[in-house]
Design a protein around this motif. Structure first.
Motif, PDB file in Angstrom:
ATOM      1  N   ALA A 102       0.829  -1.207   0.000  1.00  0.00           N
ATOM      2  CA  ALA A 102       0.000   0.000   0.000  1.00  0.00           C
ATOM      3  C   ALA A 102       0.861   1.254   0.000  1.00  0.00           C
ATOM      4  N   ASP A 103       2.048   1.169   0.629  1.00  0.00           N
ATOM      5  CA  ASP A 103       2.937   2.320   0.678  1.00  0.00           C
ATOM      6  C   ASP A 103       3.551   2.628  -0.684  1.00  0.00           C
ATOM      7  N   ASP A 104       3.559   1.659  -1.588  1.00  0.00           N
ATOM      8  CA  ASP A 104       4.173   1.833  -2.901  1.00  0.00           C
ATOM      9  C   ASP A 104       3.238   2.482  -3.918  1.00  0.00           C
ATOM     10  N   PHE A 105       1.949   2.599  -3.603  1.00  0.00           N
ATOM     11  CA  PHE A 105       0.996   3.134  -4.566  1.00  0.00           C
ATOM     12  C   PHE A 105       1.231   4.629  -4.755  1.00  0.00           C
ATOM     13  N   ASP A 106       1.288   5.058  -6.003  1.00  0.00           N
ATOM     14  CA  ASP A 106       1.553   6.469  -6.323  1.00  0.00           C
ATOM     15  C   ASP A 106       0.228   7.161  -6.649  1.00  0.00           C
ATOM     16  N   TYR A 107      -0.359   7.781  -5.632  1.00  0.00           N
ATOM     17  CA  TYR A 107      -1.636   8.477  -5.802  1.00  0.00           C
ATOM     18  C   TYR A 107      -1.508   9.654  -6.762  1.00  0.00           C
ATOM     19  N   ASP A 108      -0.388  10.368  -6.670  1.00  0.00           N
ATOM     20  CA  ASP A 108      -0.182  11.521  -7.551  1.00  0.00           C
ATOM     21  C   ASP A 108      -0.212  11.091  -9.011  1.00  0.00           C
ATOM     22  N   ALA A 109       0.482   9.983  -9.315  1.00  0.00           N
ATOM     23  CA  ALA A 109       0.508   9.478 -10.695  1.00  0.00           C
ATOM     24  C   ALA A 109      -0.871   8.985 -11.120  1.00  0.00           C
ATOM     25  N   ALA A 110      -1.584   8.352 -10.195  1.00  0.00           N
ATOM     26  CA  ALA A 110      -2.932   7.865 -10.521  1.00  0.00           C
ATOM     27  C   ALA A 110      -3.863   9.035 -10.827  1.00  0.00           C
ATOM     28  N   LEU A 111      -3.753  10.116 -10.055  1.00  0.00           N
ATOM     29  CA  LEU A 111      -4.595  11.287 -10.313  1.00  0.00           C
ATOM     30  C   LEU A 111      -4.215  11.952 -11.632  1.00  0.00           C
ATOM     31  N   ALA A 112      -2.934  11.987 -11.947  1.00  0.00           N
ATOM     32  CA  ALA A 112      -2.501  12.531 -13.238  1.00  0.00           C
ATOM     33  C   ALA A 112      -3.062  11.688 -14.378  1.00  0.00           C
TER      34      ALA A 112
ATOM     35  N   LEU B   7      -8.541   5.433 -12.143  1.00  0.00           N
ATOM     36  CA  LEU B   7      -9.618   5.684 -11.184  1.00  0.00           C
ATOM     37  C   LEU B   7     -10.023   4.378 -10.511  1.00  0.00           C
ATOM     38  N   ARG B   8     -10.091   3.311 -11.305  1.00  0.00           N
ATOM     39  CA  ARG B   8     -10.452   1.996 -10.765  1.00  0.00           C
ATOM     40  C   ARG B   8      -9.428   1.534  -9.728  1.00  0.00           C
ATOM     41  N   SER B   9      -8.153   1.802  -9.984  1.00  0.00           N
ATOM     42  CA  SER B   9      -7.123   1.373  -9.030  1.00  0.00           C
ATOM     43  C   SER B   9      -7.250   2.151  -7.711  1.00  0.00           C
ATOM     44  N   ILE B  10      -7.596   3.428  -7.795  1.00  0.00           N
ATOM     45  CA  ILE B  10      -7.824   4.208  -6.572  1.00  0.00           C
ATOM     46  C   ILE B  10      -9.030   3.636  -5.819  1.00  0.00           C
ATOM     47  N   TYR B  11     -10.089   3.354  -6.561  1.00  0.00           N
ATOM     48  CA  TYR B  11     -11.293   2.801  -5.949  1.00  0.00           C
ATOM     49  C   TYR B  11     -10.995   1.461  -5.276  1.00  0.00           C
ATOM     50  N   ASP B  12     -10.322   0.568  -5.998  1.00  0.00           N
ATOM     51  CA  ASP B  12     -10.020  -0.751  -5.443  1.00  0.00           C
ATOM     52  C   ASP B  12      -9.168  -0.648  -4.180  1.00  0.00           C
ATOM     53  N   ARG B  13      -8.265   0.287  -4.167  1.00  0.00           N
ATOM     54  CA  ARG B  13      -7.332   0.437  -3.055  1.00  0.00           C
ATOM     55  C   ARG B  13      -7.979   1.104  -1.841  1.00  0.00           C
ATOM     56  N   ASP B  14      -8.842   2.095  -2.046  1.00  0.00           N
ATOM     57  CA  ASP B  14      -9.274   2.944  -0.933  1.00  0.00           C
ATOM     58  C   ASP B  14     -10.777   3.020  -0.704  1.00  0.00           C
ATOM     59  N   ALA B  15     -11.583   2.353  -1.478  1.00  0.00           N
ATOM     60  CA  ALA B  15     -13.037   2.512  -1.340  1.00  0.00           C
ATOM     61  C   ALA B  15     -13.524   2.190   0.067  1.00  0.00           C
ATOM     62  N   ARG B  16     -13.014   1.131   0.653  1.00  0.00           N
ATOM     63  CA  ARG B  16     -13.482   0.732   1.987  1.00  0.00           C
ATOM     64  C   ARG B  16     -13.135   1.806   3.027  1.00  0.00           C
TER      65      ARG B  16
END
Length: 189
Positions: A4-14, A24-33
């Motif tokens: 989880a620490d390796d996920f690059d939110y900035d890159a995903a938002l870009a 967007l799906r990867s953000i959802y899968d990672r953080d929806a809960r």
């Protein structure tokens, strides 16, 4: 460091800003809960919290271009969108939300379900321990300090809104929150 620490939110938002639906799906899968937990803690009604989560992801998708990594982290930006969306719904509905033990227990049970899936079991265990300690520390506070803190940090009320709800002077509310947070810090430390 876990995955989880390796996920690059900035890159995903870009990538979202460029129209990459998989990002967007990867953000959802990672953080929806976790995001649902934020909304649920504010609204106390699962259906409303799910609606907020849906609307928040639409906002994340449409506003990804406005994210500026120089102003903060991507993960914080995402969580703030959900929090603001939930607070907006809570305020517009005019519902007064009580931060009761049953609601906290329901959230704890939801976190326990997510831990049972095997994803982040250690993190979930530590989070449960922290919630238990926080609960114990909150119980030790006198009611006025505890209620002021819960109104501010769970319901998202301003100091003026808290003063109106508790029918107390604004300065008193500020003092209760400051002293209560100091006591919580000492208790949690």
């Amino acid at each position: 460091m876990n995955a989880a620490d390796d996920f690059d939110y900035d890159a995903a938002l870009a990538a979202c800003a460029r129209g990459d639906q998989q990002a967007l799906r990867s953000i959802y899968d990672r953080d929806a809960r976790g995001l649902l937990g934020v909304a649920l803690r504010i609204l106390r009604r699962r259906q409303l919290a799910e609606d907020v989560l849906h609307d928040a992801f639409l906002n994340i998708w449409t506003k990804a271009r406005s994210f500026d990594p120089a102003r903060g982290e991507g993960r914080g930006w995402i969580y703030s969108i959900v929090r603001h969306q939930a607070l907006s719904v809570a305020r517009s509905s005019g519902r007064e939300v009580q931060a009761g033990e049953d609601a906290l227990d329901a959230l704890d049970a939801s976190n326990a379900e997510s831990a049972a899936t095997g994803a982040g079991l250690v993190d979930a265990f530590e989070r449960q321990q922290d919630l238990g300690r926080l609960h114990d520390c909150l119980i030790r506070l006198d009611a006025s300090k505890r209620d002021s803190i819960l109104y501010a940090y769970v319901d998202g009320c301003s100091h003026a809104e808290i003063a109106a709800r508790m029918q107390s002077p604004l300065g008193t509310i500020k003092a209760w929150i400051k002293r209560g947070l100091s006591a919580l810090k000492e208790c949690m430390g």
